[in-house]
Design a protein around this motif. Structure first.
Motif, PDB file in Angstrom:
ATOM      1  N   PHE A  43       0.816  -1.208   0.000  1.00 29.84           N
ATOM      2  CA  PHE A  43       0.000   0.000   0.000  1.00 29.84           C
ATOM      3  C   PHE A  43       0.855   1.265   0.000  1.00 29.84           C
ATOM      4  O   PHE A  43       0.566   2.230  -0.710  1.00 29.84           O
ATOM      5  CB  PHE A  43      -0.932  -0.012   1.213  1.00 29.84           C
ATOM      6  CG  PHE A  43      -1.939   1.104   1.212  1.00 29.84           C
ATOM      7  CD1 PHE A  43      -2.906   1.192   0.224  1.00 29.84           C
ATOM      8  CD2 PHE A  43      -1.938   2.067   2.206  1.00 29.84           C
ATOM      9  CE1 PHE A  43      -3.835   2.211   0.220  1.00 29.84           C
ATOM     10  CE2 PHE A  43      -2.868   3.090   2.219  1.00 29.84           C
ATOM     11  CZ  PHE A  43      -3.817   3.157   1.227  1.00 29.84           C
ATOM     12  N   ALA A  44       1.929   1.262   0.792  1.00 25.39           N
ATOM     13  CA  ALA A  44       2.799   2.445   0.866  1.00 25.39           C
ATOM     14  C   ALA A  44       3.410   2.754  -0.491  1.00 25.39           C
ATOM     15  O   ALA A  44       3.493   3.924  -0.900  1.00 25.39           O
ATOM     16  CB  ALA A  44       3.887   2.238   1.917  1.00 25.39           C
ATOM     17  N   GLU A  45       3.833   1.711  -1.215  1.00 22.12           N
ATOM     18  CA  GLU A  45       4.442   1.927  -2.530  1.00 22.12           C
ATOM     19  C   GLU A  45       3.397   2.355  -3.558  1.00 22.12           C
ATOM     20  O   GLU A  45       3.625   3.252  -4.368  1.00 22.12           O
ATOM     21  CB  GLU A  45       5.140   0.646  -2.995  1.00 22.12           C
ATOM     22  CG  GLU A  45       5.763   0.740  -4.382  1.00 22.12           C
ATOM     23  CD  GLU A  45       6.849   1.803  -4.479  1.00 22.12           C
ATOM     24  OE1 GLU A  45       7.082   2.299  -5.599  1.00 22.12           O
ATOM     25  OE2 GLU A  45       7.464   2.143  -3.443  1.00 22.12           O
ATOM     26  N   ILE A  46       2.216   1.702  -3.503  1.00 28.80           N
ATOM     27  CA  ILE A  46       1.148   2.025  -4.448  1.00 28.80           C
ATOM     28  C   ILE A  46       0.716   3.485  -4.323  1.00 28.80           C
ATOM     29  O   ILE A  46       0.404   4.154  -5.313  1.00 28.80           O
ATOM     30  CB  ILE A  46      -0.068   1.093  -4.210  1.00 28.80           C
ATOM     31  CG1 ILE A  46       0.289  -0.342  -4.627  1.00 28.80           C
ATOM     32  CG2 ILE A  46      -1.291   1.572  -4.989  1.00 28.80           C
ATOM     33  CD1 ILE A  46      -0.747  -1.360  -4.206  1.00 28.80           C
ATOM     34  N   THR A  47       0.702   3.995  -3.092  1.00 33.34           N
ATOM     35  CA  THR A  47       0.216   5.360  -2.855  1.00 33.34           C
ATOM     36  C   THR A  47       1.350   6.378  -2.721  1.00 33.34           C
ATOM     37  O   THR A  47       1.105   7.515  -2.317  1.00 33.34           O
ATOM     38  CB  THR A  47      -0.645   5.400  -1.578  1.00 33.34           C
ATOM     39  OG1 THR A  47       0.141   4.950  -0.462  1.00 33.34           O
ATOM     40  CG2 THR A  47      -1.869   4.519  -1.726  1.00 33.34           C
ATOM     41  N   ARG A  48       2.555   5.987  -3.062  1.00 30.87           N
ATOM     42  CA  ARG A  48       3.696   6.897  -2.929  1.00 30.87           C
ATOM     43  C   ARG A  48       3.468   8.143  -3.793  1.00 30.87           C
ATOM     44  O   ARG A  48       3.105   8.057  -4.953  1.00 30.87           O
ATOM     45  CB  ARG A  48       4.978   6.184  -3.371  1.00 30.87           C
ATOM     46  CG  ARG A  48       6.236   7.024  -3.247  1.00 30.87           C
ATOM     47  CD  ARG A  48       7.463   6.131  -3.400  1.00 30.87           C
ATOM     48  NE  ARG A  48       7.405   5.325  -4.614  1.00 30.87           N
ATOM     49  CZ  ARG A  48       7.878   5.727  -5.802  1.00 30.87           C
ATOM     50  NH1 ARG A  48       8.436   6.918  -5.920  1.00 30.87           N
ATOM     51  NH2 ARG A  48       7.795   4.937  -6.850  1.00 30.87           N
ATOM     52  N   ASP A  49       3.689   9.317  -3.200  1.00 27.38           N
ATOM     53  CA  ASP A  49       3.515  10.609  -3.874  1.00 27.38           C
ATOM     54  C   ASP A  49       2.075  10.870  -4.304  1.00 27.38           C
ATOM     55  O   ASP A  49       1.825  11.695  -5.181  1.00 27.38           O
ATOM     56  CB  ASP A  49       4.438  10.720  -5.099  1.00 27.38           C
ATOM     57  CG  ASP A  49       5.905  10.579  -4.736  1.00 27.38           C
ATOM     58  OD1 ASP A  49       6.284  11.047  -3.649  1.00 27.38           O
ATOM     59  OD2 ASP A  49       6.666   9.982  -5.524  1.00 27.38           O
ATOM     60  N   LYS A  50       1.124  10.164  -3.692  1.00 23.73           N
ATOM     61  CA  LYS A  50      -0.283  10.363  -4.027  1.00 23.73           C
ATOM     62  C   LYS A  50      -1.076  10.728  -2.771  1.00 23.73           C
ATOM     63  O   LYS A  50      -0.634  10.519  -1.650  1.00 23.73           O
ATOM     64  CB  LYS A  50      -0.885   9.093  -4.636  1.00 23.73           C
ATOM     65  CG  LYS A  50      -0.190   8.574  -5.876  1.00 23.73           C
ATOM     66  CD  LYS A  50      -0.884   7.332  -6.389  1.00 23.73           C
ATOM     67  CE  LYS A  50      -0.078   6.684  -7.505  1.00 23.73           C
ATOM     68  NZ  LYS A  50       0.184   7.608  -8.609  1.00 23.73           N
ATOM     69  N   THR A  51      -2.265  11.260  -3.014  1.00 27.35           N
ATOM     70  CA  THR A  51      -3.265  11.381  -1.968  1.00 27.35           C
ATOM     71  C   THR A  51      -4.198  10.195  -2.144  1.00 27.35           C
ATOM     72  O   THR A  51      -4.596   9.882  -3.270  1.00 27.35           O
ATOM     73  CB  THR A  51      -4.037  12.702  -2.107  1.00 27.35           C
ATOM     74  OG1 THR A  51      -3.103  13.790  -2.082  1.00 27.35           O
ATOM     75  CG2 THR A  51      -5.050  12.863  -0.990  1.00 27.35           C
TER      76      THR A  51
END
Length: 273
Positions: A189-197
């Protein structure tokens, strides 16, 4: 297909939003207000009917509020629909190839697609007759195949990741996944949402530990907000929901292969005490 220009998400604001679905007279959201800031990973929590999925649908522009405002970067949310990638539990795939279902008109970036295909999320694709070039269903191709609900949901998740939009909305994305795939999704999840809201809805409250903040909806309004630890100490709605679910997983772990999630739940609960 024209690809809409994406814009970074600085702030999302629900300002005194009320909404009921057409043909009904019950407000699903009632004077609901909250803000989400750039880069935040938000868990949206509440019992069935609390308004969680409605928040996602309003952000996507599927409906408009009956009153109040929804603003993204100070503008109407509909103006920034190209900056949103949404993953729903109700999956819709097309009778095209696996590849086309993932890319879905969002450019052709071979390196990004290759990385996705090599993840555990899409491991099943390698066993398909033509791999990512395999057709789904037989509407347009005699050799099209049927896939399971879990495989369809994996493709929907891959589609949302591939779009690489600044705002990622996940409404029960793991509902049809097997425990292995669900565990992969949580840990990535952390990688999937990196630099995203990101706004994440899940009935499995163990997933909230991956989020920066939890928003608890009840009766169509925000009743609590904070981290997992803060809300456990607050001993309110969230703490009660979490304790009930933890007890369920503890019981299931005695005879069912739910032990991994039960251990994760217990570990998270201990951290909050």
């Amino acid at each position: 297909m024209v690809r809409r220009t994406q814009e970074d998400i600085e702030e999302i604001e629900f300002r005194d939003v009320s909404f009921c679905y057409p043909g009904t007279d019950k407000d699903i959201l009632s004077h609901c207000s909250f803000r989400i800031h750039r880069g935040e990973r938000i868990a949206l929590v509440g019992v069935n009917g609390a308004g969680k999925t409605t928040v996602i649908k309003l952000l996507c522009g599927f409906f408009s509020p009956d009153s109040g405002e929804i603003r993204i970067n100070g503008r109407p949310a509909a103006d920034l629909s190209g900056s949103i990638a949404a993953i729903f539990q109700d999956v819709r795939l097309f009778a095209f190839t696996v590849r086309e279902n993932i890319v879905l008109g969002n450019g052709s970036e071979e390196e990004k697609l290759r990385r996705l295909l090599q993840t555990e999320l899409l491991a099943f694709v390698d066993a398909l007759p033509q791999k990512e070039h395999t057709y789904l269903y037989k509407s347009f191709h005699d050799e099209g195949i049927e896939i399971s609900g879990g495989q369809a949901q994996r493709l929907a998740i891959a589609r949302g990741i591939y779009k690489d939009a600044p705002l990622l909305l996940l409404d029960e994305p793991a509902a049809a996944l097997d425990p292995k795939a669900e565990n992969y999704l949580y840990h990535q999840f952390a990688e999937i949402t990196r630099d995203k809201t990101a706004v994440y809805i899940s009935h499995h409250l163990s997933s909230t530990r991956f989020c920066d903040r939890i928003i608890v909806l009840d009766g169509g309004r925000v009743r609590e907000t904070g981290t997992h630890e803060e809300l456990i100490l607050h001993n309110g709605i969230y703490a009660e929901m979490f304790e009930k679910q933890a007890s369920f997983f503890e019981e299931a772990a005695k005879g069912e292969p739910e032990c991994l999630r039960a251990e994760q739940m217990e570990s998270t609960r201990r951290k909050g005490k």
